[in-house]
Enzyme design. Structure first.
Site, mmCIF file in Angstrom:
data_model
loop_
_atom_site.group_PDB
_atom_site.id
_atom_site.type_symbol
_atom_site.label_atom_id
_atom_site.label_comp_id
_atom_site.label_asym_id
_atom_site.label_seq_id
_atom_site.Cartn_x
_atom_site.Cartn_y
_atom_site.Cartn_z
ATOM 1 N N GLN A 171 -4.950 -1.463 9.572
ATOM 2 C CA GLN A 171 -4.755 -2.805 9.011
ATOM 3 C C GLN A 171 -5.312 -3.867 9.966
ATOM 4 O O GLN A 171 -5.018 -3.857 11.163
ATOM 5 C CB GLN A 171 -3.254 -3.035 8.746
ATOM 6 C CG GLN A 171 -2.930 -4.344 8.068
ATOM 7 C CD GLN A 171 -3.497 -4.462 6.654
ATOM 8 O OE1 GLN A 171 -3.610 -3.488 5.934
ATOM 9 N NE2 GLN A 171 -3.879 -5.663 6.260
ATOM 10 N N ASP B 192 -11.503 2.536 3.976
ATOM 11 C CA ASP B 192 -11.797 1.102 3.929
ATOM 12 C C ASP B 192 -13.303 0.855 3.878
ATOM 13 O O ASP B 192 -13.739 -0.258 3.570
ATOM 14 C CB ASP B 192 -11.252 0.423 5.190
ATOM 15 C CG ASP B 192 -10.043 -0.444 4.915
ATOM 16 O OD1 ASP B 192 -9.940 -0.979 3.804
ATOM 17 O OD2 ASP B 192 -9.214 -0.579 5.829
ATOM 18 N N LYS C 47 0.833 -1.198 0.000
ATOM 19 C CA LYS C 47 0.000 0.000 0.000
ATOM 20 C C LYS C 47 0.874 1.258 0.000
ATOM 21 O O LYS C 47 0.595 2.229 -0.695
ATOM 22 C CB LYS C 47 -0.940 -0.016 1.212
ATOM 23 C CG LYS C 47 -2.064 -1.022 1.066
ATOM 24 C CD LYS C 47 -2.785 -1.329 2.360
ATOM 25 C CE LYS C 47 -3.757 -2.504 2.147
ATOM 26 N NZ LYS C 47 -4.375 -2.996 3.376
HETATM 27 N N1 GUN Z 1 -6.837 -7.011 6.191
HETATM 28 C C1 GUN Z 1 -7.148 -7.783 5.123
HETATM 29 N N2 GUN Z 1 -7.800 -7.100 4.185
HETATM 30 C C2 GUN Z 1 -7.930 -5.842 4.669
HETATM 31 C C3 GUN Z 1 -8.516 -4.657 4.147
HETATM 32 O O1 GUN Z 1 -9.079 -4.605 3.046
HETATM 33 N N3 GUN Z 1 -8.432 -3.561 4.936
HETATM 34 C C4 GUN Z 1 -7.831 -3.587 6.160
HETATM 35 N N4 GUN Z 1 -7.808 -2.473 6.874
HETATM 36 N N5 GUN Z 1 -7.270 -4.661 6.657
HETATM 37 C C5 GUN Z 1 -7.323 -5.788 5.918
#
Ligand code: GUN
Length: 283
Positions: free
Chosen positions: A98, A121, A54
């Site tokens: 995350q 998100d 990311k």
């Molecule tokens: N962990 C696995 N997929 C995701 C996601 O799309 N967003 C976040 N914040 N954590 C994750």
């Protein structure tokens, strides 16, 4: 049957290029870059990998990115303090916490502290509620990426029978809602569904978001179906999708590869949501 690839890598690259150009132009106009903060608590290796991807994508897209890595023993209150600081930070337009959080933390509660305007998100109840209502709001990146990929290839959704396997708040549930909002007839299967094959065999569009290696086999897929694999798992260091691609491909009219399907779309949609948050603030 000849199948065609739903090429997430290609569509993601095109999307990211567009975003990078727009970010540059807007930064020239407003003097501030779109900014994404990623909060990582603990040292789960998969999360570390995602977070690094990311960060890299942000840099390439001309975004400002801020990674906040917290020790796994950090208290929930301290994580919330970090989020509240980011809510007030004018250089940060999107905040991503995350997941998973370390044991003992209440993910929903911590997530609820992210300002809905920065919730790129789409996990906050306000954004989840907007999706439920079919109103505007941030849509979780993976389901948004799936819809974008299907639409890119001009695949008709209205009236189709869509079967989603998995009911997570991150992928399955929002994917079902998104496609319902597109006038599909949606069935969501999950771990307690009896005889999943009975449902999958009827699907015009089959979306699997479980995380079980090669769960979906040819005999579960209708001839000519569109097959979207949103599940990944690692076994002995090797990446697997939910769909046994080699086995299933000849039953599909369209199918996503793993890697190179849904995964790259998720990152592109994260950048897009962050740019959207930025534009809402500056325009
Ligand atoms: N962990 C696995 N997929 C995701 C996601 O799309 N967003 C976040 N914040 N954590 C994750």
């Amino acid at each position: 049957m000849d199948y065609r690839l739903l090429d997430g890598k290609k569509v993601s690259n095109e999307t990211k290029e567009k975003i990078a150009k727009e970010a540059k132009r807007l930064t020239d106009d407003y003097g501030v870059r779109p900014g994404l903060a990623v909060v990582l608590v603990g040292n789960d290796p998969a999360s570390q990998l995602y977070v690094n991807m990311k960060e890299k994508a942000c840099k390439k897209a001309n975004f400002y990115s801020k990674l906040i890595q917290l020790d796994e023993r950090t208290s929930q209150d301290d994580v919330i303090d970090v989020i509240e600081d980011l809510n007030k930070n004018d250089n940060i337009h999107g905040i991503l916490l995350q997941l998973p959080l370390p044991n003992g933390m209440n993910e929903k509660f911590v997530n609820s502290k992210i300002s809905p305007e920065k919730d790129v998100d789409g996990f906050h109840a306000i954004n989840a509620g907007n999706l439920f209502l079919g109103d505007k709001g941030f849509i979780p990146c993976t389901p948004k990426g799936i819809l974008r990929l299907i639409k890119y290839y001009d695949i008709e959704i209205e009236g189709k029978d869509v079967v989603v396997i998995g009911r997570s708040n991150i992928v399955g549930k929002p994917a079902g809602l998104l496609l319902l909002n597109e006038n599909a007839t949606v069935t969501i299967c999950h771990s307690k569904t009896r005889n999943i094959s009975e449902y999958t065999k009827k699907a015009d569009i089959l979306i699997s978001a479980v995380g079980r290696p090669h769960l979906i086999k040819k005999d579960m897929v209708k001839l000519g179906a569109i097959v979207v694999d949103a599940g990944t798992s690692k076994v002995d260091g090797k990446l697997y999708g939910d769909v046994d691609f080699e086995n299933v491909k000849n039953n599909a009219s369209w199918i996503t590869p793993v890697p190179g399907g849904v995964g790259p779309m998720t990152i592109a949609m994260l950048l897009e949501n962050t740019l959207e948050a930025y534009k809402k603030k500056w325009k």
